[in-house]
Design an enzyme around this catalytic site. Structure first.
Site, PDB file in Angstrom:
ATOM      1  N   SER A 227      -5.038  55.624  71.350  1.00  0.00           N
ATOM      2  CA  SER A 227      -3.395  56.195  70.234  1.00  0.00           C
ATOM      3  C   SER A 227      -3.173  55.455  68.941  1.00  0.00           C
ATOM      4  O   SER A 227      -3.466  56.049  68.556  1.00  0.00           O
ATOM      5  CB  SER A 227      -2.500  55.202  71.192  1.00  0.00           C
ATOM      6  OG  SER A 227      -0.873  55.430  70.769  1.00  0.00           O
TER       7      SER A 227
ATOM      8  N   GLU B 290       0.383  63.209  78.593  1.00  0.00           N
ATOM      9  CA  GLU B 290       0.733  62.312  77.204  1.00  0.00           C
ATOM     10  C   GLU B 290       2.366  61.408  77.152  1.00  0.00           C
ATOM     11  O   GLU B 290       3.106  60.641  77.074  1.00  0.00           O
ATOM     12  CB  GLU B 290       0.226  62.448  75.065  1.00  0.00           C
ATOM     13  CG  GLU B 290      -0.954  62.903  75.775  1.00  0.00           C
ATOM     14  CD  GLU B 290      -1.983  61.416  75.406  1.00  0.00           C
ATOM     15  OE1 GLU B 290      -1.182  60.433  75.542  1.00  0.00           O
ATOM     16  OE2 GLU B 290      -3.017  62.225  75.137  1.00  0.00           O
TER      17      GLU B 290
ATOM     18  N   HIS C 291       0.410  58.784  78.410  1.00  0.00           N
ATOM     19  CA  HIS C 291       0.038  58.426  77.252  1.00  0.00           C
ATOM     20  C   HIS C 291      -0.287  56.411  78.068  1.00  0.00           C
ATOM     21  O   HIS C 291       0.214  55.824  78.735  1.00  0.00           O
ATOM     22  CB  HIS C 291       0.721  57.931  76.398  1.00  0.00           C
ATOM     23  CG  HIS C 291       0.342  57.567  75.290  1.00  0.00           C
ATOM     24  ND1 HIS C 291      -0.475  58.347  74.625  1.00  0.00           N
ATOM     25  CD2 HIS C 291       0.497  56.196  74.175  1.00  0.00           C
ATOM     26  CE1 HIS C 291      -1.090  57.680  73.088  1.00  0.00           C
ATOM     27  NE2 HIS C 291      -0.242  56.449  73.322  1.00  0.00           N
TER      28      HIS C 291
END
Length: 522
Positions: free
Chosen positions: A202, A325, A426
């Site tokens: 990330s 995600e 995610h």
């Protein structure tokens, strides 16, 4: 620098290592030793607040490395699982090391940068515990804290005067300082300073794609793994200055009193920053309030543009994203990513405003590539590709022209995550990389089964990541699918699932719709 002594009395075995700043005592952690909470820079407080990190002062007594250092000041967000007992303090610039007992053989080093939208997170999160990965690969594993949010990624440099300097990209500067500490000290822990793999997820992955274009960071790491990097979430001076002005408004502070920020409580600074973190992506979906800035000093170019111009460091790279995600942002009701069709329309309007050369026809073609664009499912797919998948592919296309590059897509999810419509959301790959399942309290991951398959997927991912750290090639050597390097002619992509598969250009239609020209906010 040498190991000074070992010892074991009634407690766990200990191992004292001499660093460039002083001796540190580590503790047996299974078959390894761990050293936690080692200062790599002075506390960034007082006159050092909003300034570049300064090397830690020397100490003569043995520093106890039995506990993590304090977390960087940050707000409380339930989407990032943090131990409520962990201390929060500006004196947060510490580093942690897991290593086999030093025996004279230099081992590969893996350095992790945690994520959290540049405003949340800590190296002390249980999911980042490095013991299992270090043990499995016989590597030296490093994690560290860096300044976040207001104190790390709010760019106040537009307010600098002859009497008061505010520096930019403080969180990135901390990361570079940590890498310099690794270069200068890791040999004492049995690591090879010439074989450093930087990996992160990330915003940690986005920091890596940015650092790969930062001249000052060149040579500090020799391989990189960028997991779900928001590589285009790097902004220009004008946007940064606008956000900084709004920050002063929230504090009801005039520009003439900006120096008051140096003496203000960290808690007040963070609370004002939290308001900004929610406000900015709500007003302009697809943007972050605090992120790296193209300051023409530390960061000379927009990173993805720098990749396309051939400016990225000549090192092997693994880069990829997760199949679903955006789902977790909807599940958590987070404003950080647009997850409704209305928010996506606002995002495209903002992109058009920022990029006058973008034609309405091109934007319409992108939207048309998603059959469900008017529904939540389509909005999630567009948001996923705008924030993560396309930036990763733009980076991979450019980097593969001169350096070995591998691209993956993480598709695996447990039955519960599928039932919850999170899928391969995610950050869901994190326990697979570190081998740390069950770190949530309670942890529902396997409530509907799937543990055996998940552990098999995790084993393959770990073997690939570790092989890359050791040999610069992600070959699992376990009979699993061969992972060919990525090149623009084939665009071979490893789809990671119950059974891995190598697929040429698996997102062809989406990639064609977005095109090769980088699309991002300035």
């Amino acid at each position: 620098m040498e190991v000074l002594e070992t010892g074991a009395s009634s407690g766990p075995e200990t191992l004292v290592v001499e660093t460039s700043r002083g001796p540190v005592r580590g503790y047996a952690d299974g078959p390894l030793f761990s050293w936690k909470g080692i200062p790599y820079a002075m506390p960034p407080t007082g006159e050092l607040r909003f300034r570049s990190p300064v090397a830690a002062e020397r100490w003569s007594d043995v520093l106890d490395g039995g506990a993590f250092g304090a977390m960087a000041p940050q707000g409380h967000d339930t989407s990032v699982p943090l131990d409520p007992s962990m201390r929060i303090d500006e004196d947060c610039l510490t580093i942690n090391v897991w290593a086999p007992r030093p025996d004279g053989r230099p081992r590969p080093v893996m350095v992790w940068i945690h994520g959290g939208a540049y405003c949340l997170g800590s190296s002390a999160q249980a999911i980042y515990d490095g013991r299992l990965l270090a043990e499995r690969g016989e590597v030296v594993l490093v994690t560290f804290n860096y300044r976040l949010g207001t104190l790390g990624f709010l760019d106040l440099s537009s307010f600098s005067t002859a009497d008061r300097t505010f520096e930019s990209n403080l969180g990135l500067r901390d990361q570079i300082a940590a890498l310099e500490w690794v270069r200068d000290n890791i040999a004492a822990f049995g690591g090879d300073p010439g074989e450093v793999t930087l990996f992160g997820e990330s915003s940690g992955g986005g920091a890596i794609t940015t650092l790969m274009t930062v001249p000052r960071a060149e040579g500090l790491f020799h391989r990189a793994i960028a997991q779900s990097p928001p590589a285009t979430s790097v902004y220009g001076n004008e946007r940064a200055a606008s956000v900084a002005r709004r920050y002063l408004e929230i504090l009801n502070l005039s520009v003439g009193r900006v120096g008051d920020l140096v003496g203000m409580s960290a808690d007040r600074l963070v609370k004002a920053g939290d308001l900004l973190v929610d406000e900015v992506p709500t007003k302009v979906p697809g943007t972050l309030a605090m992120a790296p800035v193209v300051d023409r000093d530390l960061v000379p170019h927009y990173p993805v543009a720098a990749f396309q111009k051939g400016y990225s460091h000549r090192i092997p790279l693994i880069i990829g994203s997760n199949k679903d995600e955006a789902s977790i942002f909807k599940f958590m009701r987070s404003p950080l990513l647009p997850v409704s069709s209305e928010a996506v329309q606002q995002m495209f309007a903002g992109l058009a405003e920022d990029n006058p050369e973008l034609s309405a026809v091109r934007l319409a073609e992108i939207v048309a590539a998603y059959p469900d664009n008017a529904k939540s499912r389509g909005a999630l797919a567009i948001s996923r590709d705008a924030a993560f998948r396309m930036p990763a592919l733009w980076v991979a296309d450019a980097h593969s022209r001169h350096s070995p590059t591998w691209v993956y897509r993480f598709d695996h999810s447990t039955p519960l995550l599928k039932a919850a419509r999170v899928g391969a959301g995610h950050a869901t790959e994190l326990p697979y990389v570190f081998g740390n399942f069950g770190t949530l309290n309670p942890d529902p991951t396997f409530w509907l089964g799937g543990r055996k398959s998940a552990l098999e997927v995790s084993g393959r991912m770990q073997r690939r990541w570790l092989a890359f750290a050791r040999h610069a090639v992600p070959a699992a050597l376990d009979g699993s699918k061969h992972w060919s390097p990525y090149a623009e002619a084939e665009r071979s992509t490893l789809l990671i699932d119950n059974h891995d598969s190598l697929v040429p250009d698996p997102d062809h239609a989406m990639r064609i719709a977005w095109g090769d020209e980088v699309m991002g906010f300035s």
